[in-house]
Design a protein around this motif. Structure first.
Motif, PDB file in Angstrom:
ATOM      1  N   GLN A  40      65.403  29.717 102.913  1.00  0.00           N
ATOM      2  CA  GLN A  40      64.389  29.257 103.864  1.00  0.00           C
ATOM      3  C   GLN A  40      63.232  30.253 103.909  1.00  0.00           C
ATOM      4  OE1 GLN A  40      66.009  28.823 107.778  1.00  0.00           O
ATOM      5  NE2 GLN A  40      64.159  27.940 108.629  1.00  0.00           N
ATOM      6  N   ARG A  41      62.016  29.740 104.097  1.00  0.00           N
ATOM      7  CA  ARG A  41      60.835  30.597 104.200  1.00  0.00           C
ATOM      8  C   ARG A  41      60.562  30.904 105.664  1.00  0.00           C
ATOM      9  NH1 ARG A  41      56.184  28.784 100.302  1.00  0.00           N
ATOM     10  NH2 ARG A  41      55.840  31.018 100.299  1.00  0.00           N
ATOM     11  N   VAL A  42      60.250  32.170 105.938  1.00  0.00           N
ATOM     12  CA  VAL A  42      60.040  32.614 107.320  1.00  0.00           C
ATOM     13  C   VAL A  42      58.838  33.553 107.387  1.00  0.00           C
ATOM     14  CG1 VAL A  42      62.448  32.404 108.038  1.00  0.00           C
ATOM     15  CG2 VAL A  42      61.662  34.526 107.019  1.00  0.00           C
ATOM     16  N   LEU A  43      58.317  33.681 108.608  1.00  0.00           N
ATOM     17  CA  LEU A  43      57.272  34.657 108.909  1.00  0.00           C
ATOM     18  C   LEU A  43      57.902  35.797 109.684  1.00  0.00           C
ATOM     19  CD1 LEU A  43      54.462  32.264 110.150  1.00  0.00           C
ATOM     20  CD2 LEU A  43      54.619  33.380 107.928  1.00  0.00           C
ATOM     21  N   LEU A  44      57.405  36.999 109.461  1.00  0.00           N
ATOM     22  CA  LEU A  44      57.937  38.182 110.135  1.00  0.00           C
ATOM     23  C   LEU A  44      56.950  38.641 111.191  1.00  0.00           C
ATOM     24  CD1 LEU A  44      60.088  40.417 110.286  1.00  0.00           C
ATOM     25  CD2 LEU A  44      58.778  41.655 108.575  1.00  0.00           C
ATOM     26  N   PHE A  45      57.425  38.748 112.434  1.00  0.00           N
ATOM     27  CA  PHE A  45      56.602  39.244 113.534  1.00  0.00           C
ATOM     28  C   PHE A  45      56.654  40.756 113.496  1.00  0.00           C
ATOM     29  CE2 PHE A  45      56.210  40.726 117.930  1.00  0.00           C
ATOM     30  CZ  PHE A  45      54.989  40.181 118.257  1.00  0.00           C
ATOM     31  N   ASN A  46      55.485  41.386 113.349  1.00  0.00           N
ATOM     32  CA  ASN A  46      55.431  42.845 113.271  1.00  0.00           C
ATOM     33  C   ASN A  46      54.929  43.387 114.596  1.00  0.00           C
ATOM     34  OD1 ASN A  46      55.441  45.444 112.496  1.00  0.00           O
ATOM     35  ND2 ASN A  46      53.871  45.254 110.926  1.00  0.00           N
ATOM     36  N   SER A  47      55.831  43.806 115.447  1.00  0.00           N
ATOM     37  CA  SER A  47      55.451  44.319 116.760  1.00  0.00           C
ATOM     38  C   SER A  47      55.080  45.787 116.701  1.00  0.00           C
ATOM     39  CB  SER A  47      56.603  44.128 117.745  1.00  0.00           C
ATOM     40  OG  SER A  47      57.734  44.828 117.297  1.00  0.00           O
ATOM     41  N   ARG A  48      55.368  46.445 115.599  1.00  0.00           N
ATOM     42  CA  ARG A  48      55.118  47.883 115.511  1.00  0.00           C
ATOM     43  C   ARG A  48      53.725  48.211 114.995  1.00  0.00           C
ATOM     44  NH1 ARG A  48      60.712  47.988 112.897  1.00  0.00           N
ATOM     45  NH2 ARG A  48      62.031  48.141 114.715  1.00  0.00           N
ATOM     46  N   LEU A  49      53.092  47.269 114.321  1.00  0.00           N
ATOM     47  CA  LEU A  49      51.783  47.529 113.726  1.00  0.00           C
ATOM     48  C   LEU A  49      50.706  47.341 114.789  1.00  0.00           C
ATOM     49  CD1 LEU A  49      50.151  48.129 111.179  1.00  0.00           C
ATOM     50  CD2 LEU A  49      50.018  45.689 110.800  1.00  0.00           C
ATOM     51  N   LYS A  50      50.154  48.439 115.278  1.00  0.00           N
ATOM     52  CA  LYS A  50      49.109  48.362 116.300  1.00  0.00           C
ATOM     53  C   LYS A  50      47.938  49.260 115.908  1.00  0.00           C
ATOM     54  CE  LYS A  50      52.269  47.110 119.795  1.00  0.00           C
ATOM     55  NZ  LYS A  50      52.453  46.435 120.915  1.00  0.00           N
TER      56      LYS A  50
ATOM     57  N   GLN B 137      60.168  30.431 111.863  1.00  0.00           N
ATOM     58  CA  GLN B 137      60.254  29.502 110.753  1.00  0.00           C
ATOM     59  C   GLN B 137      58.859  29.227 110.209  1.00  0.00           C
ATOM     60  OE1 GLN B 137      62.185  25.874 111.749  1.00  0.00           O
ATOM     61  NE2 GLN B 137      62.182  25.110 109.650  1.00  0.00           N
ATOM     62  N   TYR B 138      58.749  29.225 108.889  1.00  0.00           N
ATOM     63  CA  TYR B 138      57.477  28.969 108.223  1.00  0.00           C
ATOM     64  C   TYR B 138      57.440  27.502 107.818  1.00  0.00           C
ATOM     65  CZ  TYR B 138      53.787  29.280 104.743  1.00  0.00           C
ATOM     66  OH  TYR B 138      52.642  29.086 104.021  1.00  0.00           O
ATOM     67  N   HIS B 139      56.415  26.776 108.277  1.00  0.00           N
ATOM     68  CA  HIS B 139      56.343  25.340 108.049  1.00  0.00           C
ATOM     69  C   HIS B 139      55.477  24.939 106.870  1.00  0.00           C
ATOM     70  CE1 HIS B 139      58.589  24.471 111.664  1.00  0.00           C
ATOM     71  NE2 HIS B 139      57.816  25.313 112.327  1.00  0.00           N
ATOM     72  N   GLY B 140      54.860  25.886 106.218  1.00  0.00           N
ATOM     73  CA  GLY B 140      54.078  25.557 105.026  1.00  0.00           C
ATOM     74  C   GLY B 140      52.639  25.992 105.153  1.00  0.00           C
ATOM     75  N   GLY B 141      51.905  25.767 104.081  1.00  0.00           N
ATOM     76  CA  GLY B 141      50.514  26.179 104.039  1.00  0.00           C
ATOM     77  C   GLY B 141      50.370  27.479 103.278  1.00  0.00           C
ATOM     78  N   ASN B 142      49.162  27.726 102.831  1.00  0.00           N
ATOM     79  CA  ASN B 142      48.916  28.957 102.084  1.00  0.00           C
ATOM     80  C   ASN B 142      48.601  30.096 103.035  1.00  0.00           C
ATOM     81  OD1 ASN B 142      49.275  27.715  99.642  1.00  0.00           O
ATOM     82  ND2 ASN B 142      47.109  27.181  99.415  1.00  0.00           N
ATOM     83  N   ILE B 143      49.100  31.232 102.701  1.00  0.00           N
ATOM     84  CA  ILE B 143      48.788  32.444 103.456  1.00  0.00           C
ATOM     85  C   ILE B 143      47.991  33.342 102.536  1.00  0.00           C
ATOM     86  CG2 ILE B 143      49.722  34.512 104.523  1.00  0.00           C
ATOM     87  CD1 ILE B 143      52.059  32.931 105.448  1.00  0.00           C
ATOM     88  N   GLU B 144      46.786  33.666 102.962  1.00  0.00           N
ATOM     89  CA  GLU B 144      45.947  34.538 102.154  1.00  0.00           C
ATOM     90  C   GLU B 144      46.209  35.978 102.562  1.00  0.00           C
ATOM     91  OE1 GLU B 144      41.849  33.537 102.306  1.00  0.00           O
ATOM     92  OE2 GLU B 144      42.239  31.406 102.144  1.00  0.00           O
ATOM     93  N   ARG B 145      46.534  36.754 101.594  1.00  0.00           N
ATOM     94  CA  ARG B 145      46.720  38.178 101.847  1.00  0.00           C
ATOM     95  C   ARG B 145      45.449  38.877 101.445  1.00  0.00           C
ATOM     96  NH1 ARG B 145      52.834  39.746 100.318  1.00  0.00           N
ATOM     97  NH2 ARG B 145      53.803  38.006 101.375  1.00  0.00           N
ATOM     98  N   MET B 146      44.746  39.351 102.429  1.00  0.00           N
ATOM     99  CA  MET B 146      43.461  39.984 102.161  1.00  0.00           C
ATOM    100  C   MET B 146      43.625  41.488 102.157  1.00  0.00           C
ATOM    101  SD  MET B 146      41.007  37.606 104.485  1.00  0.00           S
ATOM    102  CE  MET B 146      39.575  38.522 104.036  1.00  0.00           C
ATOM    103  N   THR B 147      43.021  42.113 101.184  1.00  0.00           N
ATOM    104  CA  THR B 147      43.013  43.559 101.103  1.00  0.00           C
ATOM    105  C   THR B 147      41.562  43.993 101.042  1.00  0.00           C
ATOM    106  OG1 THR B 147      45.078  43.513  99.872  1.00  0.00           O
ATOM    107  CG2 THR B 147      43.825  45.545  99.810  1.00  0.00           C
ATOM    108  N   ASN B 148      41.157  44.807 101.961  1.00  0.00           N
ATOM    109  CA  ASN B 148      39.801  45.325 101.982  1.00  0.00           C
ATOM    110  C   ASN B 148      39.806  46.780 101.551  1.00  0.00           C
ATOM    111  OD1 ASN B 148      38.832  42.927 102.978  1.00  0.00           O
ATOM    112  ND2 ASN B 148      39.057  43.543 105.095  1.00  0.00           N
ATOM    113  N   LEU B 149      38.980  47.091 100.596  1.00  0.00           N
ATOM    114  CA  LEU B 149      38.805  48.467 100.172  1.00  0.00           C
ATOM    115  C   LEU B 149      37.470  48.953 100.686  1.00  0.00           C
ATOM    116  CD1 LEU B 149      39.994  48.242  96.461  1.00  0.00           C
ATOM    117  CD2 LEU B 149      41.251  49.107  98.418  1.00  0.00           C
ATOM    118  N   MET B 150      37.482  50.097 101.315  1.00  0.00           N
ATOM    119  CA  MET B 150      36.245  50.669 101.833  1.00  0.00           C
ATOM    120  C   MET B 150      36.034  52.027 101.194  1.00  0.00           C
ATOM    121  SD  MET B 150      36.754  49.690 105.814  1.00  0.00           S
ATOM    122  CE  MET B 150      35.056  49.845 106.303  1.00  0.00           C
TER     123      MET B 150
END
Length: 143
Positions: free
Chosen positions: A67-77, A125-138
Motif C-alpha cells: 500500500q502507498r502511504v504519506l508520512l507525517f513529519n512532525s519533527r521538521l520545523k 493513506q495515499y489516494h493517488g496523484g503525482n507528488i512533485e519533489r522540488m529541490t531548490n539550490l541557492m
C-alpha cells in the motif's frame, strides 16, 4: 532546670494537658494522611479517565503490504508556515510489524533496499496523484 520549670509553668498556666495534646496531634496527622491518600486516589482516577478518553480518540489504522502511504513529519520545523505541507513522500509499505510499527521504502530512491521503520500513527493513506519533489539550490556570492 530553669527551662523545665518555665515549660511546666506554661503548661500549668494554660491548663494544658500533655496527653490530650499528643492525642490531638496524632489525630491531625492521621487526618492529613487520609487527605493525602484521597488526593492521590482522585488524581489516579482522573489520569485513567483522561487516558481512556485519548485512547478512544485514536484511530485504528490498518495497513497492507504494497500500500502507498504519506508520512507525517512532525519533527521538521525548519521553515514553519501555514501553506507548507507536513506530509511527504509516496512510500510503499514493505512490512507491517506488531503494535503499529510499519516498515517503509521509497520507490524513487537510488537504493531500493534501504528501508526504515516508523510508527503507524504517523502515516496517512495515499489516494493517488503525482507528488512533485522540488529541490531548490541557492548559491550565495561574497561581495
Amino acid at each position: 532546670m530553669e527551662l523545665e520549670h518555665k515549660a511546666y509553668w506554661a503548661l500549668e498556666f494554660l491548663n494544658f494537658d500533655e496527653s490530650l495534646a499528643g492525642e490531638k496531634r496524632k489525630l491531625q496527622l492521621l487526618e492529613l494522611e487520609e487527605m493525602r491518600m484521597n488526593a492521590h486516589e482522585s488524581s489516579k482516577l482522573y489520569k485513567e479517565k483522561v487516558k481512556a478518553y485519548h485512547d478512544k480518540k485514536l484511530l485504528k489504522k490498518e495497513f497492507k503490504l504494497g500500500q502507498r502511504v504519506l508520512l507525517f513529519n512532525s519533527r521538521l520545523k525548519l521553515f514553519p508556515g501555514k501553506l507548507k505541507s507536513k506530509c511527504f513522500g509516496a512510500f510503499i509499505i514493505k512490512d507491517v510489524k506488531p503494535y503499529g510499527a510499519v516498515e517503509l521504502f521509497d520507490p524513487q530512491s537510488e537504493t531500493p533496499d534501504k528501508t526504515w521503520i516508523v510508527n503507524g500513527q504517523r502515516l496517512k493513506q495515499y489516494h493517488g496523484g503525482n507528488i512533485e519533489r522540488m529541490t531548490n539550490l541557492m548559491f550565495f556570492q561574497d561581495t
